[in-house]
Write an enzyme that holds these catalytic residues in place. Structure first.
Site, PDB file in Angstrom:
ATOM      1  N   ASP A  96       0.854  -1.190   0.000  1.00  0.00           N
ATOM      2  CA  ASP A  96       0.000   0.000   0.000  1.00  0.00           C
ATOM      3  C   ASP A  96       0.889   1.240   0.000  1.00  0.00           C
ATOM      4  O   ASP A  96       1.648   1.464   0.948  1.00  0.00           O
ATOM      5  CB  ASP A  96      -0.848  -0.049   1.293  1.00  0.00           C
ATOM      6  CG  ASP A  96      -2.149   0.692   1.172  1.00  0.00           C
ATOM      7  OD1 ASP A  96      -2.170   1.726   0.489  1.00  0.00           O
ATOM      8  OD2 ASP A  96      -3.145   0.243   1.790  1.00  0.00           O
ATOM      9  N   ASP A 196      -2.906   4.716  -2.304  1.00  0.00           N
ATOM     10  CA  ASP A 196      -3.860   5.372  -1.419  1.00  0.00           C
ATOM     11  C   ASP A 196      -4.307   6.726  -2.000  1.00  0.00           C
ATOM     12  O   ASP A 196      -3.460   7.492  -2.488  1.00  0.00           O
ATOM     13  CB  ASP A 196      -3.160   5.595  -0.066  1.00  0.00           C
ATOM     14  CG  ASP A 196      -4.102   6.056   1.018  1.00  0.00           C
ATOM     15  OD1 ASP A 196      -5.066   5.338   1.323  1.00  0.00           O
ATOM     16  OD2 ASP A 196      -3.881   7.159   1.576  1.00  0.00           O
ATOM     17  N   GLU A 248      -6.914   3.990  -5.250  1.00  0.00           N
ATOM     18  CA  GLU A 248      -8.080   4.344  -4.453  1.00  0.00           C
ATOM     19  C   GLU A 248      -8.513   5.743  -4.864  1.00  0.00           C
ATOM     20  O   GLU A 248      -7.752   6.701  -4.720  1.00  0.00           O
ATOM     21  CB  GLU A 248      -7.740   4.316  -2.956  1.00  0.00           C
ATOM     22  CG  GLU A 248      -8.990   4.501  -2.110  1.00  0.00           C
ATOM     23  CD  GLU A 248      -8.717   5.023  -0.708  1.00  0.00           C
ATOM     24  OE1 GLU A 248      -9.545   4.783   0.177  1.00  0.00           O
ATOM     25  OE2 GLU A 248      -7.689   5.688  -0.491  1.00  0.00           O
ATOM     26  N   HIS A 322     -11.046  -1.588   5.230  1.00  0.00           N
ATOM     27  CA  HIS A 322     -10.717  -1.142   6.586  1.00  0.00           C
ATOM     28  C   HIS A 322     -11.292   0.234   6.926  1.00  0.00           C
ATOM     29  O   HIS A 322     -11.095   0.707   8.031  1.00  0.00           O
ATOM     30  CB  HIS A 322      -9.193  -1.127   6.741  1.00  0.00           C
ATOM     31  CG  HIS A 322      -8.547  -0.122   5.827  1.00  0.00           C
ATOM     32  ND1 HIS A 322      -8.539  -0.259   4.454  1.00  0.00           N
ATOM     33  CD2 HIS A 322      -7.956   1.058   6.089  1.00  0.00           C
ATOM     34  CE1 HIS A 322      -7.954   0.787   3.924  1.00  0.00           C
ATOM     35  NE2 HIS A 322      -7.577   1.607   4.887  1.00  0.00           N
ATOM     36  N   ASP A 323     -11.929   0.883   5.959  1.00  0.00           N
ATOM     37  CA  ASP A 323     -12.535   2.195   6.225  1.00  0.00           C
ATOM     38  C   ASP A 323     -14.056   2.112   6.307  1.00  0.00           C
ATOM     39  O   ASP A 323     -14.721   3.135   6.465  1.00  0.00           O
ATOM     40  CB  ASP A 323     -12.189   3.186   5.099  1.00  0.00           C
ATOM     41  CG  ASP A 323     -10.706   3.510   5.027  1.00  0.00           C
ATOM     42  OD1 ASP A 323     -10.037   3.478   6.080  1.00  0.00           O
ATOM     43  OD2 ASP A 323     -10.225   3.805   3.923  1.00  0.00           O
TER      44      ASP A 323
HETATM   45  O1  TEU Z   1      -8.813   6.504   2.755  1.00  0.00           O
HETATM   46  C1  TEU Z   1      -9.305   7.556   2.006  1.00  0.00           C
HETATM   47  C2  TEU Z   1     -10.607   8.138   2.409  1.00  0.00           C
HETATM   48  O2  TEU Z   1     -10.816   9.307   2.212  1.00  0.00           O
HETATM   49  C3  TEU Z   1     -11.696   7.365   2.957  1.00  0.00           C
HETATM   50  O3  TEU Z   1     -11.743   6.051   2.810  1.00  0.00           O
HETATM   51  C4  TEU Z   1     -12.003   7.816   4.327  1.00  0.00           C
HETATM   52  O4  TEU Z   1     -11.399   7.051   5.300  1.00  0.00           O
HETATM   53  C5  TEU Z   1     -13.484   7.782   4.529  1.00  0.00           C
HETATM   54  O5  TEU Z   1     -14.090   8.332   3.441  1.00  0.00           O
HETATM   55  C6  TEU Z   1     -13.825   8.586   5.728  1.00  0.00           C
HETATM   56  O6  TEU Z   1     -15.178   8.713   5.860  1.00  0.00           O
HETATM   57  C7  TEU Z   1      -7.468   6.181   2.671  1.00  0.00           C
HETATM   58  C8  TEU Z   1      -7.164   5.005   3.565  1.00  0.00           C
HETATM   59  O7  TEU Z   1      -7.857   3.881   3.104  1.00  0.00           O
HETATM   60  C9  TEU Z   1      -7.524   5.382   4.970  1.00  0.00           C
HETATM   61  O8  TEU Z   1      -7.400   4.328   5.863  1.00  0.00           O
HETATM   62  C10 TEU Z   1      -6.627   6.532   5.362  1.00  0.00           C
HETATM   63  O9  TEU Z   1      -7.001   7.017   6.617  1.00  0.00           O
HETATM   64  C11 TEU Z   1      -6.704   7.680   4.357  1.00  0.00           C
HETATM   65  O10 TEU Z   1      -6.627   7.248   3.019  1.00  0.00           O
HETATM   66  C12 TEU Z   1      -5.550   8.614   4.560  1.00  0.00           C
HETATM   67  O11 TEU Z   1      -4.361   8.029   4.146  1.00  0.00           O
END
Ligand code: TEU
Length: 560
Positions: A96, A196, A248, A322-323
């Site tokens: 990642d 990411d 992403e 994970h989000d």
């Molecule tokens: O996530 C990006 C992101 O904006 C979303 O998934 C966010 O966590 C969600 O919309 C909030 O409501 C990525 C990663 O997957 C995440 O774990 C990180 O915190 C984020 O980037 C920052 O690197």
């Protein structure tokens, strides 16, 4: 790009997967211990969430050193062993890459703060406007997106936490440094990457207030995004055969995603987008309680599937990561119809056009966390919003209910490998409490007759066996039905009708209507023609099929 079409990827949230050394946190050696389990499931590739040195304010998405493994996850040797052991089993490893920002503890940022002009230009520093920050943009984790550098009139941009400083992709030296990072890991034998929030890396030339929104329209799919991705590919993974890459994409569009993922564009293999996961946001606000809007989910899925296919794009297929809260709790029923709904959701997404991603634990139906107290949460976003909602005057009990439905920690609770006290995950107190549920774990699921795990295995095998799944065209069916998500996949050799009941109410499907609507005749199908189902039979009379609670099946007709 036939190569990615029959693959299935498994996402490992390292900190919660398997603790090999008894410190309550998952680690790389723990993943190696579970490779046979993953091989048995049948996936092709593992995506590991970030394992690099990090102060862990955002669990590794705040990288302080792209070249070293965080000691809490293990050592470089552990990773080398994992890569080698995975390879022996025919499994690839994807890392990642968090390239939109670094941790404020990264050496580059420290040097920038110390006044080193070279490194200052690696980030985005701007002067404030008297007492105000440079723009009114809002951070994704709440609050203004600019942080003042103490003792100066300057601010740095952070689209996420204040300890995650955005990088300046306009700087050529910075870009080169990042390409070197990718090449370094390719040298270690990894077979792909997840990038990411990569569609946020291209910032506008001028930074201005957003009078109508939170600023995202200025930096999402930004002006040079396609140029940057093409350059990234040419200089790194594009030089190697068979690399799998996924970007992403936050708040993106079909049009841009086609460009990100159409092989002719030479950017990425595929993209994640999140529009289908905002169907339980009231007026676009995540921190609200709302039943998911099923018709909206169908519309978005249909638009993306059909839109991406039309222009040769390729999507990552997923409900969980994970989000996100757990899909079985969010769109299914994790109590009365746990197995049925977990399997239905799996079928509904795996048989679409794209590459399925399985998020750890969904293969045996892991549900939401069901935490009762704020002290149980660890996620920076959840904790920030707890404070924000509180200061907005929301009642404590309601805030906790919102977090129970929406917190990212729902997806992050440690793996329930078995029913013992430490759930086979750890021998001590885990870093984040286990989900507050009983009776759900990998061991008991796998040993049961109607296991969810076996359903996933079957779906993975079907994708490898049937070209109509990996390669067929996609078309939505029964668009107006408010319980069933149905679609059709077609290929010269055969066609597939996929039917999923998203509700616990029984309903029915008229195969004659499918014929009229799509021109495809499934009327002679019996249970023998179901490639997969989550019930032991099919209740059919004439053209009518009775569809039971969360029932899901896929009928296959060979073309001759
Ligand atoms: O996530 C990006 C992101 O904006 C979303 O998934 C966010 O966590 C969600 O919309 C909030 O409501 C990525 C990663 O997957 C995440 O774990 C990180 O915190 C984020 O980037 C920052 O690197």
């Amino acid at each position: 790009m036939k190569s990615i079409r029959d693959k299935v990827i498994y996402q490992v949230y390292v900190k919660s997967f398997m603790d090999s050394n008894g410190d309550g946190k998952g680690d790389i050696a723990g993943i190696t211990m579970k490779l046979d389990y993953l091989k048995r499931l049948g996936v092709d590739c593992l995506w590991l969430t970030p394992v690099f040195v990090s102060p862990m304010n955002d669990n590794g998405y705040d990288v302080a050193d792209y070249y070293r493994i965080d000691p809490s996850f293990g050592t470089m040797e552990d990773l080398e062993i994992l890569i080698a052991e995975a390879k022996k089993r025919g499994l690839g490893i994807m890392l990642d890459m968090v390239f939109n920002h670094t941790s404020t503890e990264h050496e580059w940022f420290r040097k920038a703060l110390a006044g080193d002009r070279k490194y200052k230009d690696y980030y985005i520093f701007r002067k404030g406007r008297e007492a105000l920050p440079p723009t009114n943009w809002i951070s994704k984790f709440g609050g203004n997106a600019w942080e003042m550098v103490p003792g100066t009139d300057e601010y740095y941009l952070h689209l996420f936490d204040r300890t995650q400083a955005d990088l300046n992709w306009e700087n050529e030296e910075l870009r080169k440094e990042l390409f070197d990072v990718v090449n370094y890991w390719i040298g270690k034998g990894v077979t792909g990457f997840r990038f990411d929030v990569v569609n946020l890396i291209s910032k506008p030339e001028v930074f201005e207030d957003d009078s109508t929104g939170d600023g995202r329209r200025f930096y999402t799919d930004g002006p040079k995004i396609h140029e940057h991705l093409k350059e990234l590919m040419r200089n790194t993974f594009g030089k190697h055969e068979g690399m799998i890459t996924v970007g992403e994409m936050s708040s993106t569009s079909i049009e841009n995603c086609v460009r990100y993922s159409n092989p002719l564009e030479e950017e990425l293999s595929m993209v994640f987008n999140f529009h289908h996961l905002k169907v339980d946001y009231e007026a676009g606000d995540k921190w609200t309680l709302k039943e998911f809007d099923f018709m909206e989910l169908k519309r978005i899925m249909g638009d993306w599937q059909e839109g991406m296919e039309k222009e040769g794009g390729w999507m990552a297929l997923f409900y969980n990561n994970h989000d996100q809260p757990r899909a079985v709790s969010r769109f299914g029923n994790d109590k009365r119809y746990h197995r049925e709904s977990a399997k239905m959701l799996a079928t509904s997404i795996h048989l679409m056009r794209g590459t399925p991603y399985i998020y750890q634990g969904e293969e045996f139906g892991m549900p939401n966390a069901y935490f009762q107290d704020i002290s149980e949460y660890r996620d920076v976003e959840s904790i920030n919003y707890y404070d924000i909602l509180k200061s907005n005057g929301m009642d404590e009990a309601l805030i906790l209910e919102v977090l129970r439905a929406k917190s990212r920690d729902n997806g992050r609770t440690p793996m329930l490998w078995d029913g013992s006290e430490g759930h086979g995950f750890t021998t001590v107190e885990p870093w984040l409490p286990f989900a507050r549920v009983s009776g759900i774990d990998a061991e008991s699921d796998i040993s049961s007759d109607d296991s969810i795990f076996n359903h996933y295995r079957k779906l993975i095998n079907l994708r490898k066996e049937y070209a109509v799944i990996s390669d067929g065209s996609f078309r939505m069916a029964c668009m107006d039905d408010n319980r069933l998500l149905c679609y059709l996949r077609c290929k010269d050799e055969g066609k597939l009708l996929v039917v999923n009941n998203f509700y616990e109410e029984e309903t029915s499907l008229d195969l004659n209507e499918i014929l009229v609507e799509t021109g495809n005749d499934f009327s002679s199908c019996t249970f023998q023609d179901a490639l997969i189902s989550n019930y032991p039979d099919l209740i059919k009379s004439g053209d009518m099929i009775k569809v039971r609670p969360y029932e899901s099946f896929a009928l296959y007709v060979e073309d001759n």
